[in-house]
Design a protein around this motif. Structure first.
Motif, PDB file in Angstrom:
ATOM      1  N   VAL A   1      -3.553  -3.297   7.190  1.00 46.36           N
ATOM      2  CA  VAL A   1      -4.525  -2.337   6.660  1.00 46.36           C
ATOM      3  C   VAL A   1      -4.632  -2.452   5.150  1.00 46.36           C
ATOM      4  CG1 VAL A   1      -5.099   0.105   6.407  1.00 46.36           C
ATOM      5  CG2 VAL A   1      -4.178  -0.754   8.576  1.00 46.36           C
ATOM      6  N   THR A   2      -3.490  -2.426   4.469  1.00 47.71           N
ATOM      7  CA  THR A   2      -3.487  -2.449   2.999  1.00 47.71           C
ATOM      8  C   THR A   2      -3.218  -3.852   2.444  1.00 47.71           C
ATOM      9  OG1 THR A   2      -1.114  -2.005   2.864  1.00 47.71           O
ATOM     10  CG2 THR A   2      -2.578  -0.093   3.000  1.00 47.71           C
ATOM     11  N   GLU A   3      -2.784  -4.757   3.315  1.00 49.64           N
ATOM     12  CA  GLU A   3      -2.331  -6.086   2.921  1.00 49.64           C
ATOM     13  C   GLU A   3      -1.181  -6.017   1.910  1.00 49.64           C
ATOM     14  OE1 GLU A   3      -4.959  -9.289   2.292  1.00 49.64           O
ATOM     15  OE2 GLU A   3      -6.495  -8.531   3.640  1.00 49.64           O
ATOM     16  N   GLY A   4      -0.431  -4.915   2.000  1.00 50.23           N
ATOM     17  CA  GLY A   4       0.776  -4.778   1.201  1.00 50.23           C
ATOM     18  C   GLY A   4       1.976  -5.325   1.963  1.00 50.23           C
ATOM     19  N   TYR A   5       3.058  -5.615   1.221  1.00 47.87           N
ATOM     20  CA  TYR A   5       4.265  -6.192   1.815  1.00 47.87           C
ATOM     21  C   TYR A   5       5.448  -5.254   1.616  1.00 47.87           C
ATOM     22  CZ  TYR A   5       1.956 -10.735   2.349  1.00 47.87           C
ATOM     23  OH  TYR A   5       1.113 -11.745   2.725  1.00 47.87           O
TER      24      TYR A   5
ATOM     25  N   ARG B   1       2.239  -3.946  -9.182  1.00 50.33           N
ATOM     26  CA  ARG B   1       1.996  -4.170  -7.760  1.00 50.33           C
ATOM     27  C   ARG B   1       3.340  -4.330  -7.054  1.00 50.33           C
ATOM     28  NH1 ARG B   1      -2.984  -8.518  -7.084  1.00 50.33           N
ATOM     29  NH2 ARG B   1      -4.524  -7.448  -8.414  1.00 50.33           N
ATOM     30  N   LEU B   2       3.936  -3.212  -6.707  1.00 50.81           N
ATOM     31  CA  LEU B   2       5.243  -3.266  -6.061  1.00 50.81           C
ATOM     32  C   LEU B   2       5.157  -3.870  -4.663  1.00 50.81           C
ATOM     33  CD1 LEU B   2       8.260  -2.593  -5.891  1.00 50.81           C
ATOM     34  CD2 LEU B   2       7.636  -0.295  -5.140  1.00 50.81           C
TER      35      LEU B   2
ATOM     36  N   LEU C   1      -9.888   2.066   1.788  1.00 48.66           N
ATOM     37  CA  LEU C   1      -8.951   1.126   1.190  1.00 48.66           C
ATOM     38  C   LEU C   1      -9.486  -0.300   1.247  1.00 48.66           C
ATOM     39  CD1 LEU C   1      -5.582   2.539   2.599  1.00 48.66           C
ATOM     40  CD2 LEU C   1      -6.514   2.843   0.311  1.00 48.66           C
ATOM     41  N   SER C   2     -10.182  -0.621   2.344  1.00 50.64           N
ATOM     42  CA  SER C   2     -10.770  -1.945   2.461  1.00 50.64           C
ATOM     43  C   SER C   2     -11.869  -2.163   1.432  1.00 50.64           C
ATOM     44  CB  SER C   2     -11.317  -2.143   3.876  1.00 50.64           C
ATOM     45  OG  SER C   2     -11.950  -3.396   4.005  1.00 50.64           O
TER      46      SER C   2
ATOM     47  N   LYS D   1      -0.434  -1.679  -4.506  1.00 51.01           N
ATOM     48  CA  LYS D   1      -0.009  -0.324  -4.884  1.00 51.01           C
ATOM     49  C   LYS D   1       0.144   0.588  -3.670  1.00 51.01           C
ATOM     50  CE  LYS D   1      -2.345  -0.503  -9.396  1.00 51.01           C
ATOM     51  NZ  LYS D   1      -2.811  -1.903  -9.306  1.00 51.01           N
ATOM     52  N   VAL D   2      -0.543   0.226  -2.574  1.00 50.48           N
ATOM     53  CA  VAL D   2      -0.541   1.064  -1.373  1.00 50.48           C
ATOM     54  C   VAL D   2       0.011   0.252  -0.202  1.00 50.48           C
ATOM     55  CG1 VAL D   2      -1.954   2.410   0.224  1.00 50.48           C
ATOM     56  CG2 VAL D   2      -2.510   2.391  -2.215  1.00 50.48           C
ATOM     57  N   TYR D   3       0.828   0.922   0.609  1.00 44.55           N
ATOM     58  CA  TYR D   3       1.458   0.272   1.757  1.00 44.55           C
ATOM     59  C   TYR D   3       1.622   1.319   2.848  1.00 44.55           C
ATOM     60  CZ  TYR D   3       5.047  -2.262   4.446  1.00 44.55           C
ATOM     61  OH  TYR D   3       5.756  -2.887   5.438  1.00 44.55           O
TER      62      TYR D   3
END
Length: 716
Positions: A396-400, A440-441, A511-512, A521-523
């Motif tokens: 969804v956020t492409e965060g890790y 970008r954590l 978010l997209s 920044k978002v996960y």
């Protein structure tokens, strides 16, 4: 007893005689060092003593033992007048722990090429040597137990022969009798009195010593007796003084050679300075080369996992080998069912040494390899993930998810205690941070390495005891400690929030559409996928950027402070809804733009439909930003002659900073920093008479117009 330090460079003339039977000595310009650690008995006529080669962690960065002695000053431990009694006793005990740790390590290894081992320590007659080393005494006590089981059984049989038989003369004369069925029954028969047996007392002392050795050092010892052994505080009193005193009192009660040997061993245990006769016609040794391998094995046994997920190996595809790899609770959530990979590296060197740049670079590579392995696992259509596999990337956020990465190095407790301590290093560079983008954590290229010091004495003794329960208890404790410490480091650097979309807002779509603003920044770490984690760097240089991101999100999401790893459920209580999204096709909202110089076919944006509408952070502008998803049309209005032109929006609107606007996109004004970015369908102009001004919506009359709008999506 002779003491040498691993890899310390001694004058060759000073120590070469102690090492004449050890190969692979490093001699350069008259200086000599040995890369082994362990125990070695040198039976040459000019030495005839044992040599302990102790780990280099015993010396600090200034090459001092205990911070005050040079290694040369303590070579001959028995004759050295430098050491205090406590320091001397510490070395005796430390040598036993090192021996025991090497022995445990050797038993667990298939490859014994790094060992040199020959053991001929026995008690008995033959060529004698005199030794007062603590290790000699312990080994001799254990060996005596293995070789003299028949002796113990003989004593026990003699002790108990005739015991508990009834003394009939005393019973008849002193005990009451009851006659039943013409038979006398004596209620309280008198047994034969048992005399004090000094052989039995010696065995009690001996087996109590063995029990202490087994508990303290982890030696596997079989104690085949049913005696009430001396333990706990009572045995501590024996260690202090009572043992020596009591053995003196019963010394002359023994006459057999075996009993005298046993007495001497027990006495030597309580009085280390006593000379023990040991058969040593040959050299004996237990040495291991490259003690860093042993230290790595110790830490991996106490911290790592033996069973890793299928297809994940410590040996990575590029040939690099990870020291420690295990799965444990994720940093980002309180849900214990969500795991993440922890990557560690053992550092065995002198106290105070810094981790080199090469080691840091390797550690980053380890993490990238694990991340790529995880990506391949879920991207490879030919291989299905197992139920225990955890996906690092959130689609969804492409965060890790954050990969915990750490170094572990050894330190000596200042009080020479075996206490359980593990702390973040007090070195200046105890953290290493690498990223491709700032702030970008939750990015795959944002990697953090922390550094911890563990009490070398504690981990060696814990490993040497080889007690599975004790090791598992410490493993759980230290893993939780790592997790908590790394969370604290991140909390010091980032502000963490939990957020969920407001009623009527499609959080995923927003978010997209604003991907560039929120990436990294978002996960979504939580079980409830409607709840997101937001992390913003506390550094002042990101204050303006953070304000922009926060304001953008604040009009679409409920946002609350939520520390990393905290459960956001109670914090967002009442704000979570079962239905928070609407269909993506509902876009009847109208954005009105005042454009005084509007003229058909003369405005650049009419050629490509690319328009940027300047906005300021006002209440009205925030209303527009909050309802970006609902905008389906743009109305151009001329203030004076009420000239109006209406066009449908292609795709979705978004908010961008001035610096992010493409060169070919027309700006309605050039004096603002923020813009609503719109792509228009300029092929057909729509009928603007169907706009309801009170509701700010457009109701199409024709089929052609209907393709741009379905149902009502009000902008209030």
């Amino acid at each position: 007893m002779k003491i040498l330090i691993e890899e310390y460079r001694y004058n060759a003339s000073l120590v070469k005689k102690y090492l004449h039977d050890i190969d692979e000595l490093d001699v350069v310009e008259g200086l000599i060092s040995v890369s082994y650690v362990g125990y070695y008995y040198n039976n040459s006529h000019d030495v005839n003593d044992c040599v302990f080669i102790l780990p280099k962690v015993l010396i600090d960065g200034n090459n001092k033992v205990f911070g005050k002695y040079t290694p040369e000053e303590i070579i001959d431990l028995d004759k050295s007048d430098k050491l205090t009694k406590d320091e001397r006793n510490f070395i005796y005990e430390f040598a036993v722990w090192i021996y025991r740790a090497i022995a445990v390590f050797k038993n667990s290894q298939k490859d014994t090429s790094i060992f040199r081992h020959k053991q001929v320590v026995k008690v008995g007659k033959g060529k004698k040597r005199l030794s007062n080393t603590y290790l000699d005494i312990l080994l001799s006590l254990i060996q005596f137990n293995k070789e003299n089981q028949d002796f113990f059984m003989f004593i026990l049989k003699n002790i108990h022969s005739g015991f508990n038989k009834i003394n009939w003369s005393r019973t008849i004369s002193r005990s009451s009798v009851v006659v039943q069925n013409d038979e006398p029954i004596y209620i309280n028969p008198v047994n034969k009195k048992r005399q004090i047996n000094f052989d039995e007392e010696l065995l009690v002392i001996y087996f109590s010593i063995l029990n202490y050795i087994s508990d303290k050092f982890g030696f596997a010892i079989s104690i085949n007796c049913n005696y009430d052994l001396i333990k706990g505080k009572r045995f501590e009193h024996y260690l202090e003084k009572i043992g020596v005193v009591r053995l003196h009192q019963i010394k002359y009660k023994y006459f057999s050679d075996k009993a005298l040997q046993l007495w001497e061993l027990c006495y030597a245990f309580f009085e280390q300075s006593h000379q023990v006769k040991v058969n040593s016609s040959l050299n004996e040794y237990l040495l291991v080369k490259n003690f860093n391998i042993v230290f790595e094995a110790i830490i991996d046994e106490l911290v790592g996992d033996k069973q890793l997920p299928d297809r994940l190996n410590k040996k990575q595809e590029d040939g690099k080998i990870v020291d420690h790899l295990f799965m444990w609770d994720s940093l980002t959530t309180a849900d214990a069912s969500k795991k993440v990979y922890y990557i560690g590296d053992s550092k065995y060197y002198k106290i105070g040494n810094e981790v080199g740049k090469e080691s840091v670079a390797k550690q980053y590579t380890y993490a990238r390899n694990v991340i790529q392995w995880n990506l391949n696992l879920f991207l490879d259509s030919n291989e299905q993930p197992n139920k225990d596999d955890y996906k690092l990337r959130d689609e969804v956020t492409e965060g890790y998810n954050i990969i915990p990465n750490f170094f572990i190095s050894a330190k000596m407790d200042e009080k020479l205690s075996y206490v359980d301590t593990i702390d973040r290093t007090d070195r200046k560079k105890n953290q290493h941070f690498q990223r491709h983008f700032n702030n970008r954590l939750f990015d795959r290229d944002t990697l953090l390495i922390t550094h911890y010091d563990v009490n070398f004495l504690f981990v060696v003794s814990l490993y040497a005891r080889n007690n599975a329960s004790q090791k598992q208890t410490w493993k759980t404790k230290v893993r939780n400690l790592f997790r908590k410490e790394i969370q604290q480091i991140l909390s010091d650097k980032y502000d963490f929030y939990a957020m969920t979309a407001k009623q009527g807002i499609d959080g995923q779509q927003f978010l997209s559409e604003n991907f560039k603003d929120i990436i990294g920044k978002v996960y979504t770490p939580f079980a409830d996928k409607q709840v997101y984690s937001l992390a913003l760097d506390k550094d002042k240089q990101f204050a303006q950027e953070n304000e922009k991101v926060y304001n953008l999100l604040d009009y679409h999401f409920h946002i609350v402070k939520c520390d990393i790893g905290q459960d956001p459920t109670t914090l967002l209580e009442g704000k979570l809804t079962s239905t928070t999204t609407l269909p993506n096709t509902i876009r009847n909202g109208v954005l009105m733009v005042m454009m005084e110089n509007y003229a058909a076919k003369s405005i650049k944006f009419l050629e490509n439909g690319k328009l940027a509408v300047g906005i300021k952070w006002t209440k009205d502008s925030m209303e527009i930003v909050e309802n970006l998803r609902s905008i389906g049309y743009v109305l151009f209005h001329h203030r004076n002659d009420n000239d109006q032109h209406l066009f449908a929006v292609k795709g979705s609107c978004s908010v961008k900073d001035k610096s992010e606007i493409e060169e070919d996109r027309y700006k309605s004004v050039t004096t603002t920093e923020m813009y609503v970015v719109v792509d228009l369908d300029t092929t057909s102009e729509l009928d603007s008479t169907n706009i309801c001004s009170s509701q700010k919506e457009y109701t199409p009359k024709t089929r052609y117009d209907a393709q741009y709008a379905v149902m009502n999506d009000l902008i209030n």
